[in-house]
Design a protein around this motif. Structure first.
Motif, mmCIF file in Angstrom:
data_model
loop_
_atom_site.group_PDB
_atom_site.id
_atom_site.type_symbol
_atom_site.label_atom_id
_atom_site.label_comp_id
_atom_site.label_asym_id
_atom_site.label_seq_id
_atom_site.Cartn_x
_atom_site.Cartn_y
_atom_site.Cartn_z
ATOM 1 N N GLY A 1 38.188 27.317 46.460
ATOM 2 C CA GLY A 1 39.343 28.023 46.987
ATOM 3 C C GLY A 1 39.746 29.253 46.208
ATOM 4 N N ILE A 2 39.572 29.212 44.902
ATOM 5 C CA ILE A 2 40.021 30.314 44.065
ATOM 6 C C ILE A 2 39.314 31.624 44.400
ATOM 7 C CG2 ILE A 2 38.351 29.817 42.213
ATOM 8 C CD1 ILE A 2 40.531 30.640 40.222
ATOM 9 N N PHE A 3 38.069 31.564 44.836
ATOM 10 C CA PHE A 3 37.287 32.770 45.090
ATOM 11 C C PHE A 3 37.632 33.427 46.421
ATOM 12 C CE2 PHE A 3 34.878 30.001 42.275
ATOM 13 C CZ PHE A 3 34.672 30.849 41.200
ATOM 14 N N SER A 4 38.270 32.673 47.298
ATOM 15 C CA SER A 4 38.718 33.218 48.580
ATOM 16 C C SER A 4 40.225 33.417 48.619
ATOM 17 C CB SER A 4 38.301 32.266 49.716
ATOM 18 O OG SER A 4 36.913 32.077 49.729
ATOM 19 N N LEU A 5 40.900 33.058 47.547
ATOM 20 C CA LEU A 5 42.357 33.070 47.514
ATOM 21 C C LEU A 5 42.977 34.445 47.803
ATOM 22 C CD1 LEU A 5 44.544 30.980 47.160
ATOM 23 C CD2 LEU A 5 44.522 31.405 44.705
ATOM 24 N N ILE B 1 40.030 38.472 35.746
ATOM 25 C CA ILE B 1 41.443 38.728 35.466
ATOM 26 C C ILE B 1 41.591 39.889 34.492
ATOM 27 C CG2 ILE B 1 43.514 37.766 34.374
ATOM 28 C CD1 ILE B 1 42.673 35.032 35.500
ATOM 29 N N GLY B 2 40.752 39.918 33.445
ATOM 30 C CA GLY B 2 40.827 40.993 32.461
ATOM 31 C C GLY B 2 40.535 42.350 33.075
ATOM 32 N N TYR C 1 45.658 30.966 38.999
ATOM 33 C CA TYR C 1 45.865 31.260 40.420
ATOM 34 C C TYR C 1 46.843 32.407 40.623
ATOM 35 C CZ TYR C 1 43.462 26.980 41.931
ATOM 36 O OH TYR C 1 42.540 26.004 42.192
ATOM 37 N N MET C 2 47.970 32.342 39.934
ATOM 38 C CA MET C 2 48.978 33.392 40.076
ATOM 39 C C MET C 2 48.433 34.733 39.602
ATOM 40 S SD MET C 2 52.545 31.475 39.002
ATOM 41 C CE MET C 2 53.504 32.929 39.426
ATOM 42 N N ALA C 3 47.711 34.736 38.503
ATOM 43 C CA ALA C 3 47.164 35.982 37.969
ATOM 44 C C ALA C 3 46.199 36.623 38.961
ATOM 45 C CB ALA C 3 46.459 35.713 36.639
ATOM 46 N N ILE C 4 45.308 35.839 39.542
ATOM 47 C CA ILE C 4 44.295 36.389 40.451
ATOM 48 C C ILE C 4 44.921 36.965 41.710
ATOM 49 C CG2 ILE C 4 42.434 35.702 42.024
ATOM 50 C CD1 ILE C 4 41.360 33.938 39.783
ATOM 51 N N GLY D 1 34.050 40.826 46.501
ATOM 52 C CA GLY D 1 34.250 42.187 46.989
ATOM 53 C C GLY D 1 35.161 42.993 46.092
ATOM 54 N N LEU D 2 36.215 42.366 45.575
ATOM 55 C CA LEU D 2 37.149 43.068 44.700
ATOM 56 C C LEU D 2 36.495 43.457 43.378
ATOM 57 C CD1 LEU D 2 40.343 40.877 45.295
ATOM 58 C CD2 LEU D 2 40.025 43.265 45.983
ATOM 59 N N LEU D 3 35.730 42.538 42.794
ATOM 60 C CA LEU D 3 35.101 42.842 41.515
ATOM 61 C C LEU D 3 34.007 43.893 41.670
ATOM 62 C CD1 LEU D 3 35.213 42.142 38.532
ATOM 63 C CD2 LEU D 3 33.500 40.367 38.912
ATOM 64 N N SER D 4 33.295 43.875 42.794
ATOM 65 C CA SER D 4 32.262 44.890 43.018
ATOM 66 C C SER D 4 32.882 46.271 43.187
ATOM 67 C CB SER D 4 31.416 44.544 44.247
ATOM 68 O OG SER D 4 32.206 44.561 45.426
#
Length: 465
Positions: free
Chosen positions: A32-36, A186-187, A260-263, A286-289
């Protein structure tokens, strides 16, 4: 499967605080975290997101504290969700709690397999020289995906059959491996965060949905990503001590909540909400790319596969344990009490694995996706969580505790506050789920009633002879 192993206790194979904490954290921080980011952006603006996380954060911490307090006030009760509901409200409620939780865990296992191979499709389903894409794994629901998922399913079945403690140790290593790339995301997101982007559509006006409905729409998503909070409690019979169960739950919850909140909040400050909502999942890739190039996509997909593998292992442990415990009290068929020479509830494990295999075949023919399975699993865990808060209320208000007199008064005051708040949160979740999903859960509970009636009949007949 060996009848000689029935009732065998595990000696020298207890799980410690670190491994228990990893199980709780890993079971929550899975696919779930990767699609959050995309899931949240599709239903809410930044304002509703903040409110939703505040409600969820407070509620889930009180739920975690409920497990903590019950481990302290009633250390005589092992088995977690089923045992609490049964002790507090009777055999039928105990069974319904166990059945709902088992279905949640089993469907969750199916969803992890589906999303794992959906992620692999980013490497396999690529365009050829003519621009034509050959679908191999697709959304994790193709024939090739089902074959691969079945291989993973039975490989993990074999691994868990080797012993619960051994599987928990492997999960600990996998948890460490998946956490580092998440912290890296996150960093990087902190560095690229733009306050102007974050506040541009702060109220989510483009969604044309009221603030209240936006908040409500985030609830099942946030509940799903925290499902697994009960992991240490479910395996409490295999823990070194009950104090470790309580602390493992709190450690796992706090770490997961912060991540979770940070992402999600950082994602809303990277690109506009509408663009996040339009990303394909896993949206973190997609965001990291966008921030560091194509390597970011590869890193997140690989991290997702490791993460899902670890969470999958955790959930198999949970889904095998609950029917095993219920069978000891006559809520499930007696055959599920069997364990093998390694102390694994082998009959219950076979039941879970066979059910997962059946569900994978259904996924193939119905073409259901991860998101659909997510909603089904989330709604099935609503009642089990509600009963935990209600049981703590009963324990604290009726002074039904099993601790030293000197600890009682102060502990009961806190237990009353925590139990009341956890119960309110549980009721809120039932309301937020909506009528359609609640009706669907009723249909899934009905088959379980026949199993319960048969099990109780056989259980009572044993004592009449």
């Amino acid at each position: 499967m060996s009848g000689k192993a029935d009732g065998r206790e595990i000696n020298g194979r207890k799980i410690g605080l670190i491994s228990l904490s990893a199980l709780v954290f890993s079971s929550m921080v899975g696919a779930g975290i990767f699609s959050l980011p995309q899931n949240m952006a599709a239903v809410s603006g930044a304002q509703a997101l903040i409110i939703g996380w505040i409600i969820t954060g407070v509620g889930i911490i009180f739920l975690g504290l409920s497990f903590f307090m019950l481990a302290r006030l009633r250390p005589d009760l092992t088995g977690g969700i089923y045992t609490y509901a049964r002790t507090g409200f009777g055999n039928l409620i105990g069974f319904l709690s166990a059945w709902g939780y088992w279905l949640c865990a089993t469907i969750g296992v199916v969803s992890y397999l589906v999303v794992m191979f959906a992620a692999l499709s980013m490497f396999t389903d690529t365009p050829d020289a003519n621009g034509t894409v050959r679908i191999i794994f697709g959304n994790g629901n193709t024939i090739y995906a089902i074959i691969g998922e079945s291989i993973v399913l039975w490989s993990v079945h074999w691994l868990v059959s080797r012993g619960i403690k051994e599987a928990a140790s492997i999960n600990l290593v996998a948890t460490l491996a998946k956490t580092l790339p998440i912290l890296f995301f996150i960093g990087v997101a902190v560095f690229y965060f733009q306050p102007a982007v974050f506040v541009a559509d702060f109220k989510g006006a483009s969604l044309d949905v009221s603030l209240w409905d936006q908040v409500r729409n985030t609830m099942l998503i946030t509940l799903w990503v925290f499902t697994g909070i009960e992991g240490a409690s479910v395996l409490s019979a295999r823990a070194k001590n009950m104090r470790a169960v309580g602390y493992a739950t709190l450690i796992g919850v706090v770490l997961a909540l912060v991540i979770y909140m940070a992402i999600t909040l950082l994602a809303f400050g990277l690109i506009p909400r509408e663009q996040i909502a339009g990303l394909t999942n896993p949206s973190m890739a997609g965001l990291l790319s966008m921030m560091i190039g194509p390597f970011g996509k590869v890193l997140i997909v690989l991290c997702l596969i490791v993460s899902v593998s670890a969470s999958y292992l955790s959930w198999v442990l949970f889904s095998a344990e609950v029917p095993h415990i219920g069978a000891k009290h006559g809520a499930f068929p007696k055959i599920l009490t069997r364990v093998n020479k390694n102390g694994t509830p082998i009959a219950s494990l076979w039941l879970t694995s066979a059910t997962v295999q059946f569900c994978l075949i259904l996924v193939l023919f119905t073409e259901q996706t991860y998101e659909t399975l997510l909603m089904i699993a989330s709604v099935m865990v609503l009642l089990p969580y509600l009963f935990v808060g209600l049981f703590l209320c009963k324990v604290s208000f009726f002074n039904d505790v099993n601790i030293a007199v000197g600890e009682k008064n102060k502990s009961l005051i806190w237990a009353k506050i925590i139990g009341t708040c956890a119960s309110i949160y549980g009721i809120w979740l039932v309301y937020a789920a909506g009528t359609e999903l609640l009706l669907m859960s009723i249909y899934l509970y009905i088959p379980g009633l026949f199993i319960y009636a048969y099990s109780r009949y056989k259980y009572k007949s044993k004592y009449k002879k």
